[in-house]
Design a protein around this motif. Structure first.
Motif, PDB file in Angstrom:
ATOM      1  N   LEU A  75       0.819  -1.217   0.000  1.00 29.67           N
ATOM      2  CA  LEU A  75       0.000   0.000   0.000  1.00 29.67           C
ATOM      3  C   LEU A  75       0.854   1.269   0.000  1.00 29.67           C
ATOM      4  O   LEU A  75       0.320   2.367   0.147  1.00 29.67           O
ATOM      5  N   SER A  76       2.171   1.101  -0.147  1.00 28.79           N
ATOM      6  CA  SER A  76       3.108   2.238  -0.118  1.00 28.79           C
ATOM      7  C   SER A  76       2.971   3.021   1.191  1.00 28.79           C
ATOM      8  O   SER A  76       2.964   4.257   1.204  1.00 28.79           O
ATOM      9  N   LEU A  77       2.872   2.289   2.288  1.00 26.66           N
ATOM     10  CA  LEU A  77       2.749   2.878   3.614  1.00 26.66           C
ATOM     11  C   LEU A  77       3.893   2.383   4.485  1.00 26.66           C
ATOM     12  O   LEU A  77       4.629   1.463   4.125  1.00 26.66           O
ATOM     13  N   LYS A  78       4.022   2.987   5.662  1.00 32.52           N
ATOM     14  CA  LYS A  78       5.054   2.556   6.599  1.00 32.52           C
ATOM     15  C   LYS A  78       4.587   2.810   8.021  1.00 32.52           C
ATOM     16  O   LYS A  78       4.121   3.907   8.344  1.00 32.52           O
ATOM     17  N   ALA A  79       4.713   1.792   8.844  1.00 34.52           N
ATOM     18  CA  ALA A  79       4.354   1.938  10.256  1.00 34.52           C
ATOM     19  C   ALA A  79       5.493   2.635  10.991  1.00 34.52           C
ATOM     20  O   ALA A  79       6.670   2.340  10.763  1.00 34.52           O
ATOM     21  N   LYS A  80       5.133   3.553  11.874  1.00 28.28           N
ATOM     22  CA  LYS A  80       6.156   4.285  12.614  1.00 28.28           C
ATOM     23  C   LYS A  80       6.824   3.398  13.656  1.00 28.28           C
ATOM     24  O   LYS A  80       8.032   3.458  13.860  1.00 28.28           O
ATOM     25  N   ARG A  81       6.030   2.574  14.300  1.00 25.77           N
ATOM     26  CA  ARG A  81       6.550   1.719  15.369  1.00 25.77           C
ATOM     27  C   ARG A  81       5.631   0.514  15.532  1.00 25.77           C
ATOM     28  O   ARG A  81       4.427   0.609  15.320  1.00 25.77           O
ATOM     29  N   ILE A  82       6.186  -0.619  15.949  1.00 29.13           N
ATOM     30  CA  ILE A  82       5.394  -1.816  16.230  1.00 29.13           C
ATOM     31  C   ILE A  82       5.684  -2.238  17.671  1.00 29.13           C
ATOM     32  O   ILE A  82       6.843  -2.446  18.036  1.00 29.13           O
ATOM     33  N   THR A  83       4.641  -2.353  18.451  1.00 30.01           N
ATOM     34  CA  THR A  83       4.780  -2.705  19.858  1.00 30.01           C
ATOM     35  C   THR A  83       3.944  -3.945  20.160  1.00 30.01           C
ATOM     36  O   THR A  83       2.812  -4.067  19.683  1.00 30.01           O
ATOM     37  N   ILE A  84       4.495  -4.843  20.954  1.00 27.45           N
ATOM     38  CA  ILE A  84       3.784  -6.047  21.382  1.00 27.45           C
ATOM     39  C   ILE A  84       3.407  -5.869  22.849  1.00 27.45           C
ATOM     40  O   ILE A  84       4.267  -5.547  23.686  1.00 27.45           O
ATOM     41  N   ARG A  85       2.143  -6.072  23.162  1.00 30.36           N
ATOM     42  CA  ARG A  85       1.652  -5.850  24.520  1.00 30.36           C
ATOM     43  C   ARG A  85       0.821  -7.033  25.001  1.00 30.36           C
ATOM     44  O   ARG A  85       0.397  -7.877  24.212  1.00 30.36           O
ATOM     45  N   ASP A  86       0.577  -7.033  26.299  1.00 30.68           N
ATOM     46  CA  ASP A  86      -0.356  -7.992  26.891  1.00 30.68           C
ATOM     47  C   ASP A  86      -1.720  -7.317  26.915  1.00 30.68           C
ATOM     48  O   ASP A  86      -2.236  -6.954  27.969  1.00 30.68           O
ATOM     49  N   GLN A  87      -2.305  -7.120  25.739  1.00 31.78           N
ATOM     50  CA  GLN A  87      -3.548  -6.369  25.604  1.00 31.78           C
ATOM     51  C   GLN A  87      -4.729  -7.231  26.006  1.00 31.78           C
ATOM     52  O   GLN A  87      -4.768  -8.419  25.710  1.00 31.78           O
ATOM     53  N   THR A  88      -5.705  -6.608  26.658  1.00 35.22           N
ATOM     54  CA  THR A  88      -6.851  -7.353  27.155  1.00 35.22           C
ATOM     55  C   THR A  88      -8.159  -6.948  26.509  1.00 35.22           C
ATOM     56  O   THR A  88      -9.207  -7.486  26.859  1.00 35.22           O
ATOM     57  N   SER A  89      -8.142  -6.006  25.589  1.00 31.01           N
ATOM     58  CA  SER A  89      -9.392  -5.573  24.978  1.00 31.01           C
ATOM     59  C   SER A  89      -9.348  -5.545  23.459  1.00 31.01           C
ATOM     60  O   SER A  89     -10.354  -5.282  22.825  1.00 31.01           O
ATOM     61  N   ARG A  90      -8.187  -5.810  22.858  1.00 26.82           N
ATOM     62  CA  ARG A  90      -8.104  -5.760  21.392  1.00 26.82           C
ATOM     63  C   ARG A  90      -6.926  -6.595  20.914  1.00 26.82           C
ATOM     64  O   ARG A  90      -5.936  -6.791  21.620  1.00 26.82           O
ATOM     65  N   TRP A  91      -7.044  -7.082  19.693  1.00 27.85           N
ATOM     66  CA  TRP A  91      -5.958  -7.847  19.080  1.00 27.85           C
ATOM     67  C   TRP A  91      -4.894  -6.935  18.500  1.00 27.85           C
ATOM     68  O   TRP A  91      -3.714  -7.286  18.475  1.00 27.85           O
ATOM     69  N   GLY A  92      -5.308  -5.791  18.045  1.00 26.71           N
ATOM     70  CA  GLY A  92      -4.358  -4.848  17.482  1.00 26.71           C
ATOM     71  C   GLY A  92      -4.959  -3.463  17.459  1.00 26.71           C
ATOM     72  O   GLY A  92      -6.177  -3.289  17.579  1.00 26.71           O
ATOM     73  N   SER A  93      -4.119  -2.460  17.325  1.00 25.13           N
ATOM     74  CA  SER A  93      -4.598  -1.081  17.260  1.00 25.13           C
ATOM     75  C   SER A  93      -3.602  -0.243  16.470  1.00 25.13           C
ATOM     76  O   SER A  93      -2.421  -0.587  16.354  1.00 25.13           O
ATOM     77  N   CYS A  94      -4.108   0.861  15.922  1.00 22.69           N
ATOM     78  CA  CYS A  94      -3.292   1.790  15.144  1.00 22.69           C
ATOM     79  C   CYS A  94      -3.545   3.191  15.678  1.00 22.69           C
ATOM     80  O   CYS A  94      -4.699   3.630  15.752  1.00 22.69           O
ATOM     81  N   SER A  95      -2.492   3.888  16.049  1.00 21.30           N
ATOM     82  CA  SER A  95      -2.637   5.250  16.553  1.00 21.30           C
ATOM     83  C   SER A  95      -2.651   6.242  15.399  1.00 21.30           C
ATOM     84  O   SER A  95      -2.265   5.918  14.268  1.00 21.30           O
ATOM     85  N   THR A  96      -3.063   7.453  15.697  1.00 19.81           N
ATOM     86  CA  THR A  96      -3.090   8.496  14.665  1.00 19.81           C
ATOM     87  C   THR A  96      -1.680   8.889  14.228  1.00 19.81           C
ATOM     88  O   THR A  96      -1.504   9.525  13.185  1.00 19.81           O
ATOM     89  N   THR A  97      -0.671   8.506  15.016  1.00 21.17           N
ATOM     90  CA  THR A  97       0.714   8.815  14.643  1.00 21.17           C
ATOM     91  C   THR A  97       1.350   7.704  13.807  1.00 21.17           C
ATOM     92  O   THR A  97       2.517   7.813  13.429  1.00 21.17           O
ATOM     93  N   GLY A  98       0.602   6.635  13.562  1.00 21.88           N
ATOM     94  CA  GLY A  98       1.135   5.556  12.738  1.00 21.88           C
ATOM     95  C   GLY A  98       1.819   4.451  13.503  1.00 21.88           C
ATOM     96  O   GLY A  98       2.490   3.601  12.905  1.00 21.88           O
ATOM     97  N   SER A  99       1.653   4.413  14.823  1.00 22.52           N
ATOM     98  CA  SER A  99       2.220   3.332  15.637  1.00 22.52           C
ATOM     99  C   SER A  99       1.213   2.194  15.753  1.00 22.52           C
ATOM    100  O   SER A  99       0.022   2.437  15.981  1.00 22.52           O
TER     101      SER A  99
END
Length: 282
Positions: free
Chosen positions: A187-211
């Motif tokens: 898609l000619s895009l780039k993620a700013k950062r990728i973080t792995i968490r012990d999340q309890t309410s979602r499988w994944g999320s994307c911030s407005t800053t691209g993280s």
């Protein structure tokens, strides 16, 4: 973002004596700071008699009290309007404690990371082996005499669960970084950062800053499921919604996403059974 949810039931308010359940004789306080800050938006205690964490949340848009049980965290969550006091919340919970017990009893049992326990890895059943080996600290996957894949965790056995958890975080990050890079490139895009968490309410999320953030438990799911979640969040880099254009992007980079989406809906919550003993840090 991809969410999972618990079971929710709304009720109207009734005033009764809340001391049966809400009094200090029946509740163990998880964090004393929460007790002192009566004006805080959320507080957490523990229901000792039913073995669950209780969270009380105030919400400005709430018009009545609601009660739900989180399947992923084995937590009882009461949401109340801003003008509602804690005695009313206690009364509300006390009136429906049988419903709470029934929901908690229906949850699958927790499966801790222990020696000889079976757990999934990339969708395939593996056996955990705490070897106690001192010459190496590297976790490896090998097949035993019966060709069963086994996760070999060396080092002191009292630290093995924590070491295995960190290793799973690393495995999840490695797989997700690869998937995100592939989908973002299409898609000619780039993620700013990728973080792995012990999340309890979602499988994944994307911030407005691209993280991008992901749950480590995706490494327990089949690879096509993890790849779908990566594609889902990459699409959010371009469309921060779930409208038609968003789903068109998901389908462009992951055409067969419906099977993975259904897998998560049906079997995803079961992944929360696995992990280190409750209360341990990793």
């Amino acid at each position: 973002m991809l969410h999972w949810s618990g079971t929710r039931v709304p009720y109207s308010l009734h005033r009764h004596d809340a001391r049966q359940l809400w009094g200090p004789g029946r509740l163990g306080i998880k964090n004393k700071r929460h007790v002192a800050e009566l004006s805080s938006q959320s507080r957490a205690v523990r229901l000792e008699d039913i073995g669950a964490q209780l969270e009380v949340r105030r919400h400005p848009s709430a018009r009545r009290l609601t009660l739900r049980v989180s399947r992923t965290r084995r937590a009882v969550i009461v949401t109340l309007p801003l003008q509602c006091d804690l005695d009313e919340a206690g009364t509300f919970l006390n009136r429906h404690i049988d419903w709470v017990r029934a929901r908690l009893d229906s949850l699958p049992n927790h499966i801790p990371f222990e020696d000889e326990v079976a757990m999934p890895l990339r969708g395939e059943a593996h056996r955990i082996a705490f070897t106690g080996a001192a010459r190496t600290r590297i976790i490896s996957v090998e097949c035993d005499a019966r060709s069963h894949p086994t996760i070999l965790v060396p080092g002191p056995k009292d630290l093995a669960a924590a070491r295995l958890t960190r290793w799973l975080f690393d495995q999840a990050k490695s797989d997700l970084e690869k998937s995100v890079a592939e989908h973002a490139a299409r898609l000619s895009l780039k993620a700013k950062r990728i973080t792995i968490r012990d999340q309890t309410s979602r499988w994944g999320s994307c911030s407005t800053t691209g993280s991008l953030s992901f749950s480590w438990r995706l490494i327990l799911a089949p690879s096509f499921v993890l790849d779908y979640v990566a594609a889902h969040e990459v699409a959010h880099l371009a469309e921060m919604n779930h409208g038609p254009r968003f789903w068109a992007l998901v389908k462009k980079i992951r055409p067969e996403f419906e099977a993975a989406k259904q897998w998560l809906q049906v079997r995803g919550p079961d992944l929360h059974r696995y992990g280190p003993d409750h209360g341990r840090n990793h």
